[in-house]
Design a protein around this motif. Structure first.
Motif, PDB file in Angstrom:
ATOM      1  N   PHE A  86      17.583   9.398 -27.975  1.00  0.00           N
ATOM      2  CA  PHE A  86      18.683  10.305 -28.265  1.00  0.00           C
ATOM      3  C   PHE A  86      18.779  11.436 -27.244  1.00  0.00           C
ATOM      4  CE2 PHE A  86      18.206   8.499 -32.583  1.00  0.00           C
ATOM      5  CZ  PHE A  86      19.511   8.108 -32.784  1.00  0.00           C
ATOM      6  N   PHE A  87      17.664  11.784 -26.635  1.00  0.00           N
ATOM      7  CA  PHE A  87      17.627  12.878 -25.666  1.00  0.00           C
ATOM      8  C   PHE A  87      17.511  12.376 -24.228  1.00  0.00           C
ATOM      9  CE2 PHE A  87      15.951  14.586 -29.635  1.00  0.00           C
ATOM     10  CZ  PHE A  87      16.775  15.693 -29.798  1.00  0.00           C
ATOM     11  N   ARG A  88      17.908  11.139 -24.003  1.00  0.00           N
ATOM     12  CA  ARG A  88      17.721  10.526 -22.681  1.00  0.00           C
ATOM     13  C   ARG A  88      18.410  11.307 -21.565  1.00  0.00           C
ATOM     14  NH1 ARG A  88      17.914   4.189 -21.231  1.00  0.00           N
ATOM     15  NH2 ARG A  88      17.075   4.439 -19.146  1.00  0.00           N
ATOM     16  N   SER A  89      19.639  11.744 -21.790  1.00  0.00           N
ATOM     17  CA  SER A  89      20.356  12.469 -20.732  1.00  0.00           C
ATOM     18  C   SER A  89      19.668  13.786 -20.392  1.00  0.00           C
ATOM     19  CB  SER A  89      21.813  12.705 -21.136  1.00  0.00           C
ATOM     20  OG  SER A  89      21.878  13.484 -22.304  1.00  0.00           O
ATOM     21  N   THR A  90      19.174  14.470 -21.409  1.00  0.00           N
ATOM     22  CA  THR A  90      18.449  15.722 -21.170  1.00  0.00           C
ATOM     23  C   THR A  90      17.147  15.454 -20.428  1.00  0.00           C
ATOM     24  OG1 THR A  90      19.360  16.616 -23.223  1.00  0.00           O
ATOM     25  CG2 THR A  90      17.477  17.770 -22.283  1.00  0.00           C
ATOM     26  N   LEU A  91      16.468  14.408 -20.813  1.00  0.00           N
ATOM     27  CA  LEU A  91      15.209  14.060 -20.144  1.00  0.00           C
ATOM     28  C   LEU A  91      15.453  13.679 -18.689  1.00  0.00           C
ATOM     29  CD1 LEU A  91      13.494  12.002 -22.977  1.00  0.00           C
ATOM     30  CD2 LEU A  91      12.878  14.290 -22.206  1.00  0.00           C
ATOM     31  N   GLU A  92      16.528  12.924 -18.431  1.00  0.00           N
ATOM     32  CA  GLU A  92      16.858  12.550 -17.052  1.00  0.00           C
ATOM     33  C   GLU A  92      17.152  13.795 -16.215  1.00  0.00           C
ATOM     34  OE1 GLU A  92      20.106   9.816 -17.112  1.00  0.00           O
ATOM     35  OE2 GLU A  92      18.853   8.140 -17.813  1.00  0.00           O
ATOM     36  N   ARG A  93      17.919  14.713 -16.785  1.00  0.00           N
ATOM     37  CA  ARG A  93      18.283  15.938 -16.075  1.00  0.00           C
ATOM     38  C   ARG A  93      17.053  16.769 -15.709  1.00  0.00           C
ATOM     39  NH1 ARG A  93      21.270  18.695 -19.838  1.00  0.00           N
ATOM     40  NH2 ARG A  93      19.429  19.907 -20.350  1.00  0.00           N
ATOM     41  N   TRP A  95       4.546   5.755 -32.358  1.00  0.00           N
ATOM     42  CA  TRP A  95       5.065   5.545 -31.000  1.00  0.00           C
ATOM     43  C   TRP A  95       6.483   4.993 -31.056  1.00  0.00           C
ATOM     44  CZ3 TRP A  95       3.537   8.103 -27.171  1.00  0.00           C
ATOM     45  CH2 TRP A  95       2.193   8.388 -26.932  1.00  0.00           C
ATOM     46  N   ALA A  96       6.765   4.105 -32.010  1.00  0.00           N
ATOM     47  CA  ALA A  96       8.122   3.554 -32.143  1.00  0.00           C
ATOM     48  C   ALA A  96       9.109   4.654 -32.513  1.00  0.00           C
ATOM     49  CB  ALA A  96       8.139   2.435 -33.181  1.00  0.00           C
ATOM     50  N   VAL A  97       8.719   5.517 -33.438  1.00  0.00           N
ATOM     51  CA  VAL A  97       9.591   6.637 -33.834  1.00  0.00           C
ATOM     52  C   VAL A  97       9.822   7.562 -32.643  1.00  0.00           C
ATOM     53  CG1 VAL A  97       9.703   8.703 -35.291  1.00  0.00           C
ATOM     54  CG2 VAL A  97       8.992   6.511 -36.281  1.00  0.00           C
ATOM     55  N   ALA A  98       8.759   7.853 -31.900  1.00  0.00           N
ATOM     56  CA  ALA A  98       8.895   8.716 -30.725  1.00  0.00           C
ATOM     57  C   ALA A  98       9.857   8.099 -29.715  1.00  0.00           C
ATOM     58  CB  ALA A  98       7.525   8.951 -30.089  1.00  0.00           C
ATOM     59  N   PHE A  99       9.769   6.793 -29.515  1.00  0.00           N
ATOM     60  CA  PHE A  99      10.657   6.101 -28.572  1.00  0.00           C
ATOM     61  C   PHE A  99      12.118   6.254 -28.988  1.00  0.00           C
ATOM     62  CE2 PHE A  99      12.913   2.286 -27.136  1.00  0.00           C
ATOM     63  CZ  PHE A  99      12.690   2.372 -25.771  1.00  0.00           C
ATOM     64  N   VAL A 100      12.393   6.014 -30.261  1.00  0.00           N
ATOM     65  CA  VAL A 100      13.773   6.097 -30.754  1.00  0.00           C
ATOM     66  C   VAL A 100      14.298   7.525 -30.646  1.00  0.00           C
ATOM     67  CG1 VAL A 100      15.238   5.850 -32.812  1.00  0.00           C
ATOM     68  CG2 VAL A 100      13.543   4.085 -32.251  1.00  0.00           C
ATOM     69  N   VAL A 101      13.486   8.487 -31.019  1.00  0.00           N
ATOM     70  CA  VAL A 101      13.915   9.891 -30.939  1.00  0.00           C
ATOM     71  C   VAL A 101      14.184  10.279 -29.490  1.00  0.00           C
ATOM     72  CG1 VAL A 101      13.132  12.278 -31.261  1.00  0.00           C
ATOM     73  CG2 VAL A 101      12.795  10.605 -33.083  1.00  0.00           C
ATOM     74  N   LEU A 121      12.156  14.198 -16.848  1.00  0.00           N
ATOM     75  CA  LEU A 121      11.126  13.821 -17.832  1.00  0.00           C
ATOM     76  C   LEU A 121      11.424  12.464 -18.483  1.00  0.00           C
ATOM     77  CD1 LEU A 121      10.652  17.286 -19.563  1.00  0.00           C
ATOM     78  CD2 LEU A 121       9.174  16.219 -17.854  1.00  0.00           C
ATOM     79  N   GLU A 122      12.166  11.626 -17.777  1.00  0.00           N
ATOM     80  CA  GLU A 122      12.503  10.320 -18.348  1.00  0.00           C
ATOM     81  C   GLU A 122      11.257   9.465 -18.574  1.00  0.00           C
ATOM     82  OE1 GLU A 122      15.781   6.801 -17.738  1.00  0.00           O
ATOM     83  OE2 GLU A 122      15.184   8.003 -16.027  1.00  0.00           O
ATOM     84  N   TRP A 123      10.169   9.785 -17.910  1.00  0.00           N
ATOM     85  CA  TRP A 123       8.937   9.023 -18.078  1.00  0.00           C
ATOM     86  C   TRP A 123       8.396   9.137 -19.502  1.00  0.00           C
ATOM     87  CZ3 TRP A 123       4.471  11.496 -19.505  1.00  0.00           C
ATOM     88  CH2 TRP A 123       4.416  12.875 -19.337  1.00  0.00           C
ATOM     89  N   TRP A 124       8.805  10.163 -20.252  1.00  0.00           N
ATOM     90  CA  TRP A 124       8.363  10.281 -21.643  1.00  0.00           C
ATOM     91  C   TRP A 124       8.782   9.058 -22.444  1.00  0.00           C
ATOM     92  CZ3 TRP A 124       9.261  15.879 -23.845  1.00  0.00           C
ATOM     93  CH2 TRP A 124       8.492  16.783 -23.127  1.00  0.00           C
ATOM     94  N   ILE A 125       9.985   8.546 -22.162  1.00  0.00           N
ATOM     95  CA  ILE A 125      10.466   7.363 -22.875  1.00  0.00           C
ATOM     96  C   ILE A 125       9.538   6.184 -22.583  1.00  0.00           C
ATOM     97  CG2 ILE A 125      12.360   5.709 -23.050  1.00  0.00           C
ATOM     98  CD1 ILE A 125      14.253   8.056 -22.381  1.00  0.00           C
TER      99      ILE A 125
END
Length: 101
Positions: free
Chosen positions: A55-62, A46-52, A65-69
């Motif tokens: 890196f894709f936060r802007s794409t997830l926000e667009r 889960w920690a690795v998934a969070f860090v990865v 899907l920011e809830w994945w973080i």
């Protein structure tokens, strides 16, 4: 004259073989009862998934899907609760105390 009837076929399925004593159970070591290593692996993943995902936060926000973080953060946090629970339970088992799950 009487005709000889053919002998019935011997069943070869595992259940029949077990009933006839033809199958022998292998000695199998018991699984880890504590669950602690499994929970630790989960926390790390889960920690690795969070860090990865950071890196894709802007794409997830667009993509909305920011809830994945936050799901990864929740998995990490709940993993610590699970580690506390498993450690407490394992200590009780080793001490011979009754464990109510």
């Amino acid at each position: 004259m009487t005709e000889e009837q053919p002998a019935p076929k011997k069943r070869t399925d595992p259940t029949s073989q077990l009933a006839r004593g033809e199958l022998v159970h292998a000695e199998v070591k018991p699984l880890d009862l504590s669950g602690i290593p499994t929970v630790i692996v989960g926390i790390v993943l889960w920690a690795v998934a969070f860090v990865v995902l950071l890196f894709f936060r802007s794409t997830l926000e667009r993509d909305g899907l920011e809830w994945w973080i936050w799901a990864a953060a929740a998995g990490f946090g709940l993993g610590w609760i699970g580690l506390w629970y498993c450690t407490r339970r394992w200590n009780k088992i080793k001490a011979g105390e009754p464990v109510r799950d």
